[in-house]
Design a protein around this motif. Structure first.
Motif, PDB file in Angstrom:
ATOM      1  N   ARG A 293     -15.890  -2.450  22.204  1.00  0.00           N
ATOM      2  CA  ARG A 293     -15.191  -3.690  22.554  1.00  0.00           C
ATOM      3  C   ARG A 293     -15.998  -4.865  22.029  1.00  0.00           C
ATOM      4  O   ARG A 293     -17.230  -4.879  22.086  1.00  0.00           O
ATOM      5  N   GLY A 294     -15.304  -5.848  21.482  1.00  0.00           N
ATOM      6  CA  GLY A 294     -16.007  -7.022  20.983  1.00  0.00           C
ATOM      7  C   GLY A 294     -15.120  -7.861  20.098  1.00  0.00           C
ATOM      8  O   GLY A 294     -13.894  -7.737  20.112  1.00  0.00           O
ATOM      9  N   ARG A 295     -15.731  -8.707  19.305  1.00  0.00           N
ATOM     10  CA  ARG A 295     -14.998  -9.575  18.386  1.00  0.00           C
ATOM     11  C   ARG A 295     -15.061  -8.928  17.005  1.00  0.00           C
ATOM     12  O   ARG A 295     -16.085  -8.912  16.347  1.00  0.00           O
ATOM     13  N   PHE A 296     -13.941  -8.361  16.581  1.00  0.00           N
ATOM     14  CA  PHE A 296     -13.856  -7.681  15.281  1.00  0.00           C
ATOM     15  C   PHE A 296     -12.668  -8.267  14.510  1.00  0.00           C
ATOM     16  O   PHE A 296     -11.583  -7.671  14.481  1.00  0.00           O
ATOM     17  N   PRO A 297     -12.825  -9.418  13.875  1.00  0.00           N
ATOM     18  CA  PRO A 297     -11.674 -10.066  13.220  1.00  0.00           C
ATOM     19  C   PRO A 297     -10.980  -9.186  12.184  1.00  0.00           C
ATOM     20  O   PRO A 297      -9.758  -9.258  12.015  1.00  0.00           O
ATOM     21  N   TRP A 298     -11.737  -8.327  11.484  1.00  0.00           N
ATOM     22  CA  TRP A 298     -11.153  -7.505  10.424  1.00  0.00           C
ATOM     23  C   TRP A 298     -10.162  -6.470  10.972  1.00  0.00           C
ATOM     24  O   TRP A 298      -9.337  -5.940  10.221  1.00  0.00           O
ATOM     25  N   ILE A 299     -10.209  -6.192  12.282  1.00  0.00           N
ATOM     26  CA  ILE A 299      -9.256  -5.253  12.881  1.00  0.00           C
ATOM     27  C   ILE A 299      -7.819  -5.773  12.743  1.00  0.00           C
ATOM     28  O   ILE A 299      -6.867  -4.981  12.752  1.00  0.00           O
ATOM     29  N   GLU A 300      -7.656  -7.074  12.581  1.00  0.00           N
ATOM     30  CA  GLU A 300      -6.324  -7.650  12.426  1.00  0.00           C
ATOM     31  C   GLU A 300      -5.796  -7.556  10.998  1.00  0.00           C
ATOM     32  O   GLU A 300      -4.710  -8.056  10.699  1.00  0.00           O
ATOM     33  N   SER A 301      -6.543  -6.894  10.127  1.00  0.00           N
ATOM     34  CA  SER A 301      -6.134  -6.784   8.730  1.00  0.00           C
ATOM     35  C   SER A 301      -4.921  -5.867   8.579  1.00  0.00           C
ATOM     36  O   SER A 301      -4.670  -4.992   9.412  1.00  0.00           O
ATOM     37  N   GLN A 302      -4.200  -6.059   7.477  1.00  0.00           N
ATOM     38  CA  GLN A 302      -3.052  -5.222   7.160  1.00  0.00           C
ATOM     39  C   GLN A 302      -3.499  -3.966   6.401  1.00  0.00           C
ATOM     40  O   GLN A 302      -4.361  -4.039   5.529  1.00  0.00           O
ATOM     41  N   HIS A 303      -2.872  -2.861   6.745  1.00  0.00           N
ATOM     42  CA  HIS A 303      -3.043  -1.606   6.021  1.00  0.00           C
ATOM     43  C   HIS A 303      -1.778  -1.373   5.197  1.00  0.00           C
ATOM     44  O   HIS A 303      -0.687  -1.261   5.760  1.00  0.00           O
ATOM     45  N   PRO A 304      -1.865  -1.341   3.851  1.00  0.00           N
ATOM     46  CA  PRO A 304      -0.644  -1.150   3.059  1.00  0.00           C
ATOM     47  C   PRO A 304      -0.083   0.252   3.250  1.00  0.00           C
ATOM     48  O   PRO A 304      -0.814   1.245   3.194  1.00  0.00           O
ATOM     49  N   ASP A 305       1.219   0.341   3.499  1.00  0.00           N
ATOM     50  CA  ASP A 305       1.864   1.630   3.745  1.00  0.00           C
ATOM     51  C   ASP A 305       2.665   2.114   2.542  1.00  0.00           C
ATOM     52  O   ASP A 305       2.404   3.193   2.021  1.00  0.00           O
ATOM     53  N   CYS A 306       3.648   1.338   2.109  1.00  0.00           N
ATOM     54  CA  CYS A 306       4.525   1.838   1.057  1.00  0.00           C
ATOM     55  C   CYS A 306       5.188   0.681   0.336  1.00  0.00           C
ATOM     56  O   CYS A 306       5.213  -0.456   0.822  1.00  0.00           O
ATOM     57  N   LEU A 307       5.742   0.995  -0.831  1.00  0.00           N
ATOM     58  CA  LEU A 307       6.495   0.039  -1.621  1.00  0.00           C
ATOM     59  C   LEU A 307       7.859   0.644  -1.922  1.00  0.00           C
ATOM     60  O   LEU A 307       7.958   1.785  -2.392  1.00  0.00           O
ATOM     61  N   LEU A 308       8.905  -0.093  -1.618  1.00  0.00           N
ATOM     62  CA  LEU A 308      10.287   0.331  -1.851  1.00  0.00           C
ATOM     63  C   LEU A 308      10.878  -0.463  -3.002  1.00  0.00           C
ATOM     64  O   LEU A 308      10.605  -1.658  -3.143  1.00  0.00           O
ATOM     65  N   ILE A 309      11.688   0.193  -3.818  1.00  0.00           N
ATOM     66  CA  ILE A 309      12.467  -0.516  -4.819  1.00  0.00           C
ATOM     67  C   ILE A 309      13.934  -0.458  -4.413  1.00  0.00           C
ATOM     68  O   ILE A 309      14.440   0.592  -4.002  1.00  0.00           O
ATOM     69  N   LEU A 310      14.593  -1.599  -4.468  1.00  0.00           N
ATOM     70  CA  LEU A 310      16.009  -1.720  -4.119  1.00  0.00           C
ATOM     71  C   LEU A 310      16.768  -2.097  -5.381  1.00  0.00           C
ATOM     72  O   LEU A 310      16.355  -3.015  -6.116  1.00  0.00           O
ATOM     73  N   PHE A 311      17.882  -1.430  -5.647  1.00  0.00           N
ATOM     74  CA  PHE A 311      18.623  -1.630  -6.893  1.00  0.00           C
ATOM     75  C   PHE A 311      20.063  -1.176  -6.681  1.00  0.00           C
ATOM     76  O   PHE A 311      20.344  -0.382  -5.778  1.00  0.00           O
ATOM     77  N   PRO A 312      20.999  -1.655  -7.483  1.00  0.00           N
ATOM     78  CA  PRO A 312      22.412  -1.310  -7.267  1.00  0.00           C
ATOM     79  C   PRO A 312      22.654   0.193  -7.417  1.00  0.00           C
ATOM     80  O   PRO A 312      22.090   0.840  -8.305  1.00  0.00           O
ATOM     81  N   PHE A 313      23.486   0.737  -6.544  1.00  0.00           N
ATOM     82  CA  PHE A 313      23.868   2.141  -6.650  1.00  0.00           C
ATOM     83  C   PHE A 313      24.484   2.399  -8.027  1.00  0.00           C
ATOM     84  O   PHE A 313      25.219   1.567  -8.564  1.00  0.00           O
ATOM     85  N   GLY A 314      24.153   3.563  -8.572  1.00  0.00           N
ATOM     86  CA  GLY A 314      24.718   3.960  -9.851  1.00  0.00           C
ATOM     87  C   GLY A 314      23.873   3.593 -11.039  1.00  0.00           C
ATOM     88  O   GLY A 314      24.122   4.074 -12.146  1.00  0.00           O
ATOM     89  N   ASN A 315      22.863   2.729 -10.870  1.00  0.00           N
ATOM     90  CA  ASN A 315      21.997   2.376 -11.982  1.00  0.00           C
ATOM     91  C   ASN A 315      21.069   3.527 -12.337  1.00  0.00           C
ATOM     92  O   ASN A 315      20.483   4.162 -11.443  1.00  0.00           O
TER      93      ASN A 315
END
Length: 626
Positions: A293-315
């Motif tokens: 327990r304590g002051r750990f500012p880096w704990i609030e950092s983001q962990h990258p999970d995934c990247l999605l691509i969105l595009f029209p159906f049928g392309n």
């Protein structure tokens, strides 16, 4: 009392205290000290083994047990340090999005989304359609208030309504948002706006060759979840990633857009893509080897999970991963804007979360290439099972039920219809088997289905109470049957549609078992049915690698999102249950070792509405902060 049926009966609820099952000893768990290293691939295999071991240790360490107690967590909630549920990038330019009516003219019917090909006419990417995408997937859905407490709800669900998942959009130039340059922005659900993080010239990162395509990244702030749930929070964060993937895929489909994971990229690629070297706070070089327990500012950092691509159906979309990775490497030269706000004054460092997150970081797998599965519609029994309701109305009215009424009964056909929508492959021809992820929203995932469902049936008209099993990848059928209790029936239930791989294992009243295995929670026994999501675990980690561990939870989240939407579309409700006794669930099914593991529970039924809680609009109006 359980009812006998031939040689099969529902196992009685734990006649003696269950023994906590530990991971089986196998070659997978042994140290590969004598493995001959001849190639780089051999080196990768040796390096991968400790990472798999760490994922398995984490999973075993964070199990709840009826006899041994709960996984480690805070003994009480430190309300003074409850994390701010909204990440903001201070001093970042704000790009406002359009606020939309809850009763839309621009949203297709929910039922047509799963039976049409494409689900809706493809819309061009614009300020308006980007606003619709985020409004129908990741925005606020309401504010709630009672007494002196006020809190927000979102379209995408989250364990404990804590929302560790953040979203970021990479878009080509859009009129009235960014006229000349592509941009990367963080989505702020509180005011339904984008916070500009960086402008990107087209020569630095050209989008894949498809009109109206964009990228959407998801990341997690583990501290938001760990504040309440301690060590088990890493599981719940990844449930939430799966829910968000499905929420985005459904909203995109309503615009005529397909969604696919760019899973050839690795963790470091996503870290650079999101500019997290500039947005995150750096951890110290030496970290405690135990909770602190304590002051750990880096704990609030983001962990990258995934990247999605969105595009029209049928392309016919083509993605060159080597070129994409090289372009992302150049993001270090961008001028990054905005500083993340502080979420809590103090923190608790749960060491096993960060060791495991490090072990399951995905390396790039560019050799696998990029492909898009053919679109399959979902099975439909009767269209009139659904109200004439739009996609937006379903997704924005979705709520997590707090209690079930123990009264509501659904028709057998409604139950079967809900399960048909939970199949990864949708409608198949004669001789084809479930397994490939071809139907909405599962098609966003890049692997064959690994998750099945053990169902506790309580209140379904014309269907006997009992234990049932939905096989979502029929290549696993033999292994499941061999691993589970030999006395189970494996019989197709009455009126079950062709193409629905649902089996009755045993008849009997299973309310006590459902409640007891879900941490004694009444909600697991008071609905129409509840279930445990059972994943092929050990072989999935062996065949793919440790980075598959969070992806198994993503798949359960995608499945859970479909259960939520289906329940609301037919007029009832649902709730995800993260608290359950892991190995005691396995005991009911007869599972031993780590071959199959239960990763998420769910309950579906008639909700009890708390009349003391008042609902307020998600976005009350300019200048009004609920």
């Amino acid at each position: 009392m359980p009812l006998l049926h031939h040689s099969s009966r529902l196992p009685s609820p734990f006649p003696s205290p269950p023994r906590l099952v530990r991971p089986a000893t196998s070659a997978m768990h042994s140290q590969p000290s004598s493995f001959p290293i001849k190639t780089e691939e051999d080196r990768d295999k040796v390096d991968a083994e400790p990472k798999r071991q760490q994922a398995i240790r984490y999973h075993s360490q964070t199990k709840h047990s009826l006899s041994s107690g709960y996984a480690r967590g805070p003994r009480g909630l430190d309300w003074a340090n409850q994390p701010n549920p909204f990440l903001r990038f201070l001093s970042s330019p704000l790009l406002p999005l359009l606020h939309l009516p809850p009763q839309p003219d621009d949203s297709p019917s929910y039922c047509s989304l799963f039976s049409s090909s494409p689900p809706a006419p493809p819309q061009p990417l614009s300020h308006s359609t980007l606003s619709r995408l985020l409004y129908d997937s990741l925005s606020l859905s309401a504010w709630k208030t009672t007494g002196l407490s006020t809190w927000s709800l979102r379209v995408n669900p989250s364990s404990g309504n804590l929302h560790p998942t953040e979203a970021h959009v990479f878009s080509p130039p859009l009129r009235s948002l960014s006229d000349d340059l592509s941009f990367l922005a963080h989505y702020s659900p509180k005011d339904h706006s984008l916070e500009l993080r960086a402008h990107v010239t087209p020569d630095l990162l050209p989008l894949p060759d498809a009109p109206s395509s964009l990228l959407l990244a998801l990341s997690s702030i583990f501290w938001r979840e760990a504040w309440k749930y301690g060590e088990r929070a890493f599981r719940y964060c990844n449930h939430d990633v799966g829910h968000a993937i499905a929420a985005v895929a459904i909203a995109a489909a309503a615009l005529g857009w397909d969604t696919r994971l760019l899973d050839g990229l690795g963790h470091d690629d996503l870290h650079r893509f999101l500019g997290l070297d500039y947005a995150n706070r750096s951890p110290p070089t030496e970290l405690p080897d135990r909770p602190a327990r304590g002051r750990f500012p880096w704990i609030e950092s983001q962990h990258p999970d995934c990247l999605l691509i969105l595009f029209p159906f049928g392309n016919q979309l083509s993605v060159d991963y080597q070129r994409l990775r090289a372009a992302i490497f150049g993001f270090s030269s961008l001028r990054w804007m905005g500083t993340p706000n502080t979420l809590s004054k103090d923190h608790i460092y749960w060491d096993v979360i960060y060791r495991t997150a490090d072990a399951v970081k995905k390396p790039p797998t560019v050799a696998e290439g990029f492909s898009v599965n053919p679109l399959h519609p979902n099975g439909l029994i009767l269209e009139n099972l659904y109200k004439n309701i739009s996609v937006r109305e379903v997704v924005r009215k979705r709520r997590s039920a707090v209690d079930m009424d123990r009264v509501h009964i659904i028709d057998r056909e409604t139950f079967y219809q809900i399960l048909l929508r939970c199949l990864p492959s949708g409608n198949l021809g004669p001789g084809e088997k479930q397994g490939k992820q071809l139907a909405l929203p599962f098609r966003a995932l890049t692997w064959d289905a690994e998750v099945h469902a053990a169902l506790f049936v309580h209140r379904i008209k014309d269907l006997p109470q009992g234990l049932y099993f939905l096989v979502r990848n029929e290549d696993h059928f033999g292994g499941l049957k061999m691993a589970m209790r030999p006395e189970f029936e494996w019989a197709k239930p009455e009126g079950c549609p062709d193409g629905l791989p649902l089996y009755r294992l045993a008849r009997g009243n299973c309310e006590t078992i459902a409640k007891q295995t879900s941490c004694h929670q009444d909600i697991a026994s008071d609905g129409c049915f509840s279930l445990g999501m059972v994943a092929r675990f050990e072989l999935a980690l062996l065949e793919k690698n440790a980075w598959m561990y969070p992806r198994l939870f993503w798949e359960t989240g995608v499945l859970g999102q479909m259960l939520y939407l289906e329940a609301h579309a037919v007029g009832i409700s649902a709730t995800g249950i993260g608290c359950y006794f892991d190995d005691d669930v396995h005991k009911v099914l007869g599972l031993k070792g780590m071959e199959f593991q239960s990763l998420y529970h769910f309950t579906v039924g008639g909700p009890v509405v708390d009349q003391r809680i008042m609902s307020l609009p998600a976005y009350p109006g300019p200048g009004i902060d609920a």
